[in-house]
Design a protein around this motif. Structure first.
Motif, short mmCIF file in Angstrom:
data_model
loop_
_atom_site.label_atom_id
_atom_site.label_comp_id
_atom_site.label_asym_id
_atom_site.label_seq_id
_atom_site.Cartn_x
_atom_site.Cartn_y
_atom_site.Cartn_z
N ARG A 168 -41.93 -36.58 -10.29
CA ARG A 168 -41.29 -36.63 -11.60
C ARG A 168 -40.80 -35.24 -12.02
NH1 ARG A 168 -45.23 -38.45 -14.11
NH2 ARG A 168 -46.07 -36.57 -15.10
N ILE A 169 -41.58 -34.19 -11.74
CA ILE A 169 -41.20 -32.85 -12.16
C ILE A 169 -40.04 -32.32 -11.33
CG2 ILE A 169 -42.03 -30.45 -12.32
CD1 ILE A 169 -44.81 -31.56 -12.89
N GLY A 170 -40.08 -32.62 -10.05
CA GLY A 170 -39.07 -32.10 -9.13
C GLY A 170 -39.64 -30.96 -8.30
N ARG A 171 -39.01 -30.75 -7.16
CA ARG A 171 -39.47 -29.73 -6.23
C ARG A 171 -38.43 -28.62 -6.14
NH1 ARG A 171 -43.79 -32.08 -3.61
NH2 ARG A 171 -43.85 -34.37 -3.73
N ALA A 172 -38.90 -27.40 -5.84
CA ALA A 172 -38.00 -26.26 -5.71
C ALA A 172 -38.58 -25.27 -4.73
CB ALA A 172 -37.78 -25.60 -7.07
N LEU A 173 -37.70 -24.40 -4.21
CA LEU A 173 -38.09 -23.37 -3.25
C LEU A 173 -38.11 -22.01 -3.94
CD1 LEU A 173 -35.95 -24.50 -0.18
CD2 LEU A 173 -38.39 -24.94 -0.58
N PRO A 174 -38.85 -21.03 -3.39
CA PRO A 174 -38.83 -19.69 -3.99
C PRO A 174 -37.43 -19.09 -4.08
CG PRO A 174 -40.65 -19.87 -2.44
CD PRO A 174 -39.83 -21.13 -2.28
N THR A 175 -36.51 -19.52 -3.17
CA THR A 175 -35.14 -18.99 -3.24
C THR A 175 -34.37 -19.54 -4.43
OG1 THR A 175 -34.47 -20.75 -1.71
CG2 THR A 175 -35.05 -18.61 -0.75
N ASP A 176 -34.84 -20.67 -5.00
CA ASP A 176 -34.16 -21.28 -6.15
C ASP A 176 -34.75 -20.80 -7.47
OD1 ASP A 176 -32.74 -22.76 -4.28
OD2 ASP A 176 -34.20 -24.41 -4.32
N ALA A 177 -35.67 -19.84 -7.44
CA ALA A 177 -36.45 -19.48 -8.62
C ALA A 177 -35.56 -18.91 -9.72
CB ALA A 177 -37.53 -18.48 -8.25
N PHE A 202 -36.19 -23.65 -14.33
CA PHE A 202 -36.19 -24.19 -15.70
C PHE A 202 -36.16 -25.72 -15.66
CE2 PHE A 202 -33.79 -20.07 -16.65
CZ PHE A 202 -34.94 -19.41 -17.05
N ARG A 203 -35.44 -26.29 -14.64
CA ARG A 203 -35.33 -27.75 -14.56
C ARG A 203 -36.71 -28.38 -14.41
NH1 ARG A 203 -31.50 -31.55 -13.07
NH2 ARG A 203 -29.93 -29.94 -12.66
N GLN A 204 -37.58 -27.80 -13.58
CA GLN A 204 -38.91 -28.39 -13.40
C GLN A 204 -39.69 -28.39 -14.72
OE1 GLN A 204 -39.83 -25.68 -9.99
NE2 GLN A 204 -40.58 -27.56 -8.96
N ILE A 205 -39.62 -27.27 -15.46
CA ILE A 205 -40.37 -27.19 -16.72
C ILE A 205 -39.79 -28.15 -17.75
CG2 ILE A 205 -41.03 -25.64 -18.60
CD1 ILE A 205 -41.08 -23.37 -16.58
N SER A 206 -38.45 -28.34 -17.71
CA SER A 206 -37.83 -29.25 -18.69
C SER A 206 -38.24 -30.68 -18.48
CB SER A 206 -36.30 -29.12 -18.63
OG SER A 206 -35.82 -29.57 -17.37
N VAL A 233 -40.82 -26.83 -22.90
CA VAL A 233 -39.87 -27.84 -22.42
C VAL A 233 -38.51 -27.66 -23.08
CG1 VAL A 233 -39.40 -30.33 -22.28
CG2 VAL A 233 -41.73 -29.46 -21.93
N GLY A 234 -38.48 -27.49 -24.40
CA GLY A 234 -37.20 -27.31 -25.10
C GLY A 234 -36.52 -26.01 -24.70
N GLN A 235 -37.32 -24.92 -24.57
CA GLN A 235 -36.72 -23.64 -24.17
C GLN A 235 -36.15 -23.73 -22.75
OE1 GLN A 235 -38.66 -19.82 -25.23
NE2 GLN A 235 -40.41 -21.11 -25.91
N ALA A 236 -36.84 -24.43 -21.84
CA ALA A 236 -36.37 -24.54 -20.46
C ALA A 236 -35.08 -25.35 -20.39
CB ALA A 236 -37.45 -25.20 -19.60
N LYS A 237 -34.93 -26.41 -21.21
CA LYS A 237 -33.69 -27.19 -21.22
C LYS A 237 -32.52 -26.32 -21.69
CE LYS A 237 -35.73 -31.76 -21.96
NZ LYS A 237 -35.83 -32.91 -22.91
N LEU A 239 -32.27 -23.01 -21.62
CA LEU A 239 -31.98 -21.94 -20.66
C LEU A 239 -31.28 -22.51 -19.42
CD1 LEU A 239 -35.34 -19.93 -20.88
CD2 LEU A 239 -33.10 -19.15 -21.64
N HIS A 240 -31.64 -23.70 -19.01
CA HIS A 240 -31.00 -24.32 -17.85
C HIS A 240 -29.54 -24.65 -18.16
CE1 HIS A 240 -30.56 -26.68 -14.19
NE2 HIS A 240 -30.03 -27.67 -14.95
#
Length: 246
Positions: A168-177, A202-206, A233-237, A239-240
């Motif tokens: 549900r949160i989503g996955r990411a790599l260190p290169t996408d940080a 930011f997408r994962q936190i949103s 969550v609101g700040q991450a949306k 910023l993304h």
């Protein structure tokens, strides 16, 4: 007696004193007689002893009064002409095993006789104290990152990464940080904690739900409810969207 009343107290006291005086006189008299008798006997013994010493003992017979059963007399022996041998008196001779012979003083030198079986002298080398070896000196080793408290905390957090719902949160790599420090309330150490869980963007936190925020808040050992209060969550949306235009 003397016409005195024997029941009178002064008379009784006088009689007692007279009796004591008479007894003292009799005791003194007996002591003097005894002492004079002892003195007389002592003088006679001294006189006999002086006479014996003046005349000397008999040259023919010598009586042995110490043993009453021995009634015979010993004849006088001829004077000794053989010299008495000298006995070693060195107290250390029994220790070293070599008897010490006493050589009589003479004008000529006398050689020391060699005794059979005498062990040769043992030479004992002087004792030298061993010099202790200096302990090895090792250069100081730099502390590794694994020994620091921060690394231990990050490892403890990373061990619980499997508890999160990454579907549900989503996955990411260190290169996408993304720079998560742009979120108000996230510092450098808190960002490294999120990275150790596999949260980089930011997408994962949103995509955090209420349950995710509570769970992650507890895993990263943050103040309870702080993620919701700071509105991550609101700040991450926002910023993304501002970074990627979505």
């Amino acid at each position: 007696m003397f016409g005195l009343d024997p029941l009178s107290r002064p008379v009784a006291v006088a009689e007692i004193l007279l009796l004591l005086t008479a007894a003292a006189f009799v005791g003194w008299l007996l002591g003097r007689l005894t002492r004079s008798g002892r003195v007389k006997a002592l003088r006679q013994a001294i006189t006999r002893r002086e006479a014996e010493l003046a005349n000397g003992p008999s040259a023919d017979t010598i009586s042995v009064p110490a043993n009453p059963s021995y009634s015979e007399t010993a004849t006088s022996a001829e004077p000794l002409t053989t010299p008495i041998p000298m006995i070693p008196v060195d107290p250390l001779a029994p220790i070293y095993g070599t008897p010490t012979l006493l050589i009589p003083a003479d004008d000529t030198e006398a050689e020391q006789p060699e005794l059979p079986g005498t062990p040769p002298p043992i030479e004992i080398p002087p004792l030298e104290a061993p010099i202790p070896e200096a302990p090895p000196v090792f250069p100081p080793q730099p502390a590794s990152a694994a020994d620091t408290g921060e690394t231990a905390v990050l490892n403890r957090i990373a061990a619980r990464a499997g508890e999160l719902q990454f579907d549900r949160i989503g996955r990411a790599l260190p290169t996408d940080a993304d720079d998560l420090k742009d979120i108000v309330g996230v510092g450098p150490f808190l960002e490294r904690k999120l990275h150790s869980l596999g949260i980089y963007t930011f997408r994962q936190i949103s995509h955090f739900s209420k349950e995710d925020s509570k769970q992650i808040n507890e895993i990263i050992e943050f103040f309870p409810g702080r993620i919701d209060r700071d509105n991550w969550v609101g700040q991450a949306k926002a910023l993304h969207e501002r970074k990627y235009g979505e």
